[in-house]
Design a protein around this motif. Sequence first.
Motif, mmCIF file in Angstrom:
data_model
loop_
_atom_site.group_PDB
_atom_site.id
_atom_site.type_symbol
_atom_site.label_atom_id
_atom_site.label_comp_id
_atom_site.label_asym_id
_atom_site.label_seq_id
_atom_site.Cartn_x
_atom_site.Cartn_y
_atom_site.Cartn_z
ATOM 1 N N LEU A 1 0.387 -0.721 0.080
ATOM 2 C CA LEU A 1 0.340 0.184 -0.198
ATOM 3 C C LEU A 1 0.390 1.151 0.086
ATOM 4 O O LEU A 1 2.141 1.330 0.579
ATOM 5 C CB LEU A 1 -1.210 -0.095 1.876
ATOM 6 N N ARG A 2 0.327 2.284 -0.483
ATOM 7 C CA ARG A 2 1.218 3.558 -0.727
ATOM 8 C C ARG A 2 0.517 4.889 -0.195
ATOM 9 O O ARG A 2 -1.088 5.101 -0.779
ATOM 10 C CB ARG A 2 1.545 3.362 -2.125
ATOM 11 N N VAL A 3 1.015 5.344 0.309
ATOM 12 C CA VAL A 3 0.497 6.834 0.919
ATOM 13 C C VAL A 3 1.175 7.672 0.243
ATOM 14 O O VAL A 3 2.747 8.288 1.150
ATOM 15 C CB VAL A 3 0.454 6.799 2.714
ATOM 16 N N LEU A 4 0.663 9.208 -0.056
ATOM 17 C CA LEU A 4 0.693 10.331 -0.430
ATOM 18 C C LEU A 4 0.479 11.397 1.284
ATOM 19 O O LEU A 4 -0.524 11.149 1.640
ATOM 20 C CB LEU A 4 -0.103 10.192 -1.262
ATOM 21 N N ASP A 5 0.923 11.631 1.710
ATOM 22 C CA ASP A 5 1.194 12.571 3.465
ATOM 23 C C ASP A 5 1.073 14.088 3.044
ATOM 24 O O ASP A 5 3.003 14.381 3.009
ATOM 25 C CB ASP A 5 2.760 11.259 3.906
ATOM 26 N N LEU A 6 0.593 14.381 2.877
ATOM 27 C CA LEU A 6 0.130 15.664 3.185
ATOM 28 C C LEU A 6 1.101 16.499 4.784
ATOM 29 O O LEU A 6 0.408 17.777 4.910
ATOM 30 C CB LEU A 6 -0.932 16.899 2.479
ATOM 31 N N THR A 7 0.807 15.537 5.546
ATOM 32 C CA THR A 7 0.576 16.387 6.890
ATOM 33 C C THR A 7 1.855 16.745 7.905
ATOM 34 O O THR A 7 2.758 17.066 7.102
ATOM 35 C CB THR A 7 0.427 15.115 8.142
ATOM 36 N N ARG A 8 1.450 17.266 8.416
ATOM 37 C CA ARG A 8 2.909 18.888 9.100
ATOM 38 C C ARG A 8 2.764 18.312 10.950
ATOM 39 O O ARG A 8 1.533 17.863 11.671
ATOM 40 C CB ARG A 8 2.171 19.686 9.050
ATOM 41 N N ALA A 9 3.249 18.867 11.527
ATOM 42 C CA ALA A 9 3.432 19.352 13.029
ATOM 43 C C ALA A 9 3.212 17.546 13.405
ATOM 44 O O ALA A 9 4.139 17.230 13.351
ATOM 45 C CB ALA A 9 2.786 19.660 13.366
ATOM 46 N N LEU A 10 2.606 17.235 14.454
ATOM 47 C CA LEU A 10 1.934 15.939 14.673
ATOM 48 C C LEU A 10 1.402 14.855 14.575
ATOM 49 O O LEU A 10 1.197 13.868 14.726
ATOM 50 C CB LEU A 10 2.433 16.126 16.576
ATOM 51 N N ALA A 11 0.152 15.450 14.690
ATOM 52 C CA ALA A 11 -1.198 14.791 15.064
ATOM 53 C C ALA A 11 -1.161 13.278 13.141
ATOM 54 O O ALA A 11 -1.025 12.601 13.288
ATOM 55 C CB ALA A 11 -2.375 15.426 14.920
ATOM 56 N N GLY B 1 0.865 15.798 30.621
ATOM 57 C CA GLY B 1 2.376 16.251 29.088
ATOM 58 C C GLY B 1 1.876 15.341 28.253
ATOM 59 O O GLY B 1 3.151 15.785 27.461
ATOM 60 N N VAL B 2 1.579 14.493 27.773
ATOM 61 C CA VAL B 2 1.497 13.503 27.228
ATOM 62 C C VAL B 2 0.697 13.911 26.412
ATOM 63 O O VAL B 2 -1.010 14.652 26.847
ATOM 64 C CB VAL B 2 0.747 12.240 27.015
ATOM 65 N N PRO B 3 0.784 14.649 24.918
ATOM 66 C CA PRO B 3 -0.610 15.228 24.165
ATOM 67 C C PRO B 3 -1.655 14.133 23.409
ATOM 68 O O PRO B 3 -1.637 14.281 22.147
ATOM 69 C CB PRO B 3 0.764 15.865 22.935
ATOM 70 N N MET B 4 -2.354 14.286 24.488
ATOM 71 C CA MET B 4 -3.292 13.214 24.108
ATOM 72 C C MET B 4 -4.274 13.808 23.169
ATOM 73 O O MET B 4 -4.240 12.653 22.125
ATOM 74 C CB MET B 4 -3.883 12.707 25.750
ATOM 75 N N ALA B 5 -4.643 14.954 22.754
ATOM 76 C CA ALA B 5 -4.559 15.491 21.842
ATOM 77 C C ALA B 5 -4.772 15.157 20.130
ATOM 78 O O ALA B 5 -4.805 14.477 19.189
ATOM 79 C CB ALA B 5 -5.606 16.463 21.684
ATOM 80 N N ASP B 6 -3.535 15.482 20.647
ATOM 81 C CA ASP B 6 -2.590 15.465 19.104
ATOM 82 C C ASP B 6 -2.554 13.789 18.979
ATOM 83 O O ASP B 6 -2.821 12.898 17.998
ATOM 84 C CB ASP B 6 -1.048 15.652 19.712
ATOM 85 N N MET B 7 -2.143 12.694 19.537
ATOM 86 C CA MET B 7 -2.139 11.710 20.156
ATOM 87 C C MET B 7 -3.426 10.611 19.358
ATOM 88 O O MET B 7 -3.333 9.706 18.926
ATOM 89 C CB MET B 7 -1.425 11.387 20.575
ATOM 90 N N LEU B 8 -4.056 10.833 19.402
ATOM 91 C CA LEU B 8 -5.223 9.578 19.721
ATOM 92 C C LEU B 8 -5.747 9.863 18.660
ATOM 93 O O LEU B 8 -6.705 8.930 17.686
ATOM 94 C CB LEU B 8 -6.349 10.170 21.016
ATOM 95 N N ALA B 9 -6.538 10.898 17.914
ATOM 96 C CA ALA B 9 -6.963 11.483 16.928
ATOM 97 C C ALA B 9 -6.078 10.925 15.563
ATOM 98 O O ALA B 9 -6.942 10.383 15.264
ATOM 99 C CB ALA B 9 -7.127 12.743 16.385
ATOM 100 N N PRO B 10 -5.226 10.510 15.319
ATOM 101 C CA PRO B 10 -3.982 9.976 14.412
ATOM 102 C C PRO B 10 -4.352 7.795 14.690
ATOM 103 O O PRO B 10 -4.391 7.268 13.509
ATOM 104 C CB PRO B 10 -2.601 10.555 15.045
ATOM 105 N N VAL B 11 -5.136 7.955 15.164
ATOM 106 C CA VAL B 11 -4.602 5.972 15.564
ATOM 107 C C VAL B 11 -6.413 6.216 15.432
ATOM 108 O O VAL B 11 -6.910 5.296 14.754
ATOM 109 C CB VAL B 11 -4.640 6.309 17.395
ATOM 110 N N PHE B 12 -7.236 7.030 15.518
ATOM 111 C CA PHE B 12 -8.479 6.984 15.139
ATOM 112 C C PHE B 12 -8.302 6.792 13.036
ATOM 113 O O PHE B 12 -9.281 6.058 12.824
ATOM 114 C CB PHE B 12 -9.395 7.440 15.189
ATOM 115 N N ALA B 13 -7.522 8.253 12.917
ATOM 116 C CA ALA B 13 -7.533 8.290 11.459
ATOM 117 C C ALA B 13 -7.032 6.368 11.156
ATOM 118 O O ALA B 13 -7.887 6.366 9.665
ATOM 119 C CB ALA B 13 -6.783 9.337 11.430
ATOM 120 N N VAL B 14 -6.239 6.246 11.837
ATOM 121 C CA VAL B 14 -5.459 4.840 11.421
ATOM 122 C C VAL B 14 -6.940 3.341 11.466
ATOM 123 O O VAL B 14 -6.910 3.254 9.924
ATOM 124 C CB VAL B 14 -3.726 4.406 11.862
#
Lengths: 417, 417
Positions: A15-25, A181-194
Motif C-alpha cells: 500500500l502506498r500513502v501520500l502524506d501531506l501532514t505536518r506537526a504531530l497529529a 503532559g502527553v499530548p493526548m489530543a494530538d496523539m489520539l486523533a491519528p490513532v482513530f484516523a488509522v
Amino acid sequence: MSTTENSQQRPLEGLRVLDLTRALAGPYATLLLAGLGAEVIKLEDPVGGDLARDNSPYVGRDGVVVERRHADDISISHLTRARGKHGISLNLKHPEAKTVFADLVKGCDIVVENFTSGTADRLGVGYDAAKAANPRVIYCSLSGFGANGSEGGKAMDVIIQALSGAMYTSGAPGEPPVRMGVPMADMLAPVFAVIGILAALEQRHRTGVGQHIDVSMLGALTSFVAIENWSAMAAAGMPSRTGLTVQRLSPFGVFECADGYIALVAVHDKLAAGLFRAMGQVELLQHPQFATRDARVANATELEARINGWSRQLPVVDVVAALEAQGVPVAPVRHPEDALVDPRVMARNETMPIAHPSYSSDIDLRTAGIPILFSGARTGFDPVLPVAIGEHNSDVYARLTGYSAEQLESLKRQGVI
Amino acid sequence: MSTTENSQQRPLEGLRVLDLTRALAGPYATLLLAGLGAEVIKLEDPVGGDLARDNSPYVGRDGVVVERRHADDISISHLTRARGKHGISLNLKHPEAKTVFADLVKGCDIVVENFTSGTADRLGVGYDAAKAANPRVIYCSLSGFGANGSEGGKAMDVIIQALSGAMYTSGAPGEPPVRMGVPMADMLAPVFAVIGILAALEQRHRTGVGQHIDVSMLGALTSFVAIENWSAMAAAGMPSRTGLTVQRLSPFGVFECADGYIALVAVHDKLAAGLFRAMGQVELLQHPQFATRDARVANATELEARINGWSRQLPVVDVVAALEAQGVPVAPVRHPEDALVDPRVMARNETMPIAHPSYSSDIDLRTAGIPILFSGARTGFDPVLPVAIGEHNSDVYARLTGYSAEQLESLKRQGVI
C-alpha cells in the motif's frame, strides 16, 4: 533506523500513502502506517518544510543540543516522526501543483492531510481532486473540529484538552484542572484516523472505491472522556474527580514513599488483608473502621493517612517488595525515562531507538514504536529518512509519475517542487 | 440504541467477531468493531457474566441509582460497552466448551480476548485452538504486559498508568504525580488492538490466512509517552514536567478566571500583542521584560502572574471573548458533562445517547460514539443488547453452529451454556 530481526512481511505491504501532514497529529498517523509496512511519501513545501524540523532539541555532531548549530543537525521531532518515510517536495500554492498532485494520487492508495479545515480544498488537493484522479483513493482529513466544521478556534493540543473535559477528570475537587503532559489530543486523533483508513480499505475490497475519512481531535478525545458516564455519576452522587485516590474503592490509588510514589489496589478483603500484613499492622483487620470493605470506604481518608504514614517511611523499592510479597497489586510510579527502557517494552519494540543517520549519540534517543505484535508479520521502519526537503524527489517522482529528469529539473526551476 | 440516519453500509459489514472479553479494555475494542459494522457475539460465563454488569451506577425503573434495586436494573457500564452486541453464554471451564468454541470459531473472522496472559490457552480457547478450527481467523489478545510475558503484577489501569511514566508527565516539578481520570491504559490498548486486527485483515486478503495479534496495555500507553524524547529533553536541560503552563513557550497553558479556568496559546509576537490588548495592557508590548519572545520566556513567571492577575478578575466567558476578539487561541477548560454535549461533537456522533431498553431516564446517558466519519459509510450500533446472559443463545448458536434446539437444551442442562 531500527527494525525487527523478523524477516516476515509487514501487514500493510504493497500500500502506498501520500502524506501531506505536518506537526504531530498527522505525521503520527502516517508513522503508524509506515511501521505497519505501507510505503509513505512525505510531501513538504520546498521552502521550510514541516514545522517539526525546527522543534528543539536537535541531534548532530555535537550530540543533543537546544539550538541548531550545524546545517546537518536534525530536530529529534523530525527524526522521530519522519522515520521510514520517503520525502518529496511540492509547493501546493503553485498553479502547477494541482496537476502534479493528481499525477501522484494516481499511484497511491491513501492520502492523509491535517491542514486547517477547508485548506486542502482551497489548494485544489482536497478529496474531490484526489477522487477525480483516482476513485479508489482513501483520503483522510485530520482537523481540530471536523472537516466540514467552521474552525472554533485554533486546534492545538492544549486547547482541545481544555474543551474535551479531559483536564477536569484529573486532579482533586477544588483544585485546578490538570494539563496532561502527553499530548493526548494530538496523539489520539491519528490513532482513530488509522482505524478509519484501515476500515475503509476493508470496505474497498467489497466496493472497489475509496472514500473520505474525517477525524477530529476534539471528537477523538471527547469520545474517550465519554466512556465514563459523567452525568449518571453526578446524578448518583459520585464525585467526578478524586485526585490521587478513588475513595469509593478504598484503598485505591497513589501513595507517597520516602523517595517517590507507588500505585496500589486493595479493594477486596483479601487484598486489604495483604496490605495490612505488609504494613505490619494486622490489627487493622479487626479494627471496626477497616475490617470490612464498606468500613474502609466509609473511613477512606483515615485509612489513606495510615497507609501514607507507613509508606512515607520507606523507599519505593521496599514498599513495592512488601506489597508484592502479599500479592497486592502495586507498581512504582515511574518517570518516563525509566518507563521507556522497561525490558518488556523494549523487547516488544513498543519503544525503540532512533539515531541521526551520520552521528551516534551518547543519549539513548528512544521513541515510540508500534505497540502491536503480529504472529504472521513484522512491524518496523525502513531505513529511510527525508533529511533534506525533497530528498527522494528523483526516485519517487520517477516511480509514481514517470516524470523525466528534464521535467523534474523544469519543475524545480519554476519553484513547483 | 442510537444509530445515524444514514442508510449506507458500515465499513466492516459482513465480518463476525467472537468476543470473549470482560471489564473495559477488551469490550471497548469489540465495541469499536461493532460500531464499524462487524457482527459482535459477546460470550459470557453462564454464571455471573461480565464483571461490568455489577458496576455502579445502574439505570432502571427508578432512574439512575447507586445500588441495584430491581432485577431489570442495568449497569450503565454494561449498557455502554455491550451496545450493539449479541450475547451468548458458554462456561469455558466445562470440558465440552472446547468443542463448542471450535464450532463457533468456524463461523467467525475475528476472536478477541483479554484474559490474564496464558489463561485462554489453558482453557483450550487460545490462538492454537482457534487456528485449528479456522486457519483464517484473526485472534487478538489484550493483556497487561504481553501475551507471552509473565505477569508482572495485576494489569489494572492505575498500575499501568504508574509504570508507563504517564503519571509523571503531568503536574509540576516537586509536586506528586497525577492519576489521569480517564482510564487511558484501559482505553488505548483496545484502539491499537483494532488497528492490529484491521491490518491483519488487510494481510489476509493477500495471504488467505489469519494470525495472532498481541497488544499490551503497558506497551500501548508507554509508546504514547515515548513520542516525547524524554532523555534528549533532560540532556538539553528542558524540564520534563511543567504543570499548568509551559514556560519555554510562554505564554502557554492554563490560567485562572473568577469562576474557572481557560487555556491559551500566545507563543508568537502577534498573539502576545493580541493578549496584551485583550488585557488592556498594551504598554506590555514595549516593556523590556515582555516585548520579545525571548524576553517573555525569560520572564515567564512574572508574565504568568500578570495574566492570572487580569483573568482572575473576570468570568471565563469574558476572558474567552476578549481573547477571541484578538485572534488569540483560547478555550474554556470544560467539565466533562459540558464537553460531552458540545453541539459539534453530538452532531458527529462522537458522543451519543444510550438508554435502558425498557425505561426512559431524565438523565442524559451520553457515552462514547465512533469518532470517525466516513463519506461512503455510516457508523453506529444495531439496536441489540444482551440484557440477560445468553440472551441470544438460540439465534446465534443456530446460525453459527447449526445446533438443534434439543442440543442447546442438553448443553444448558449440563451447564455448558
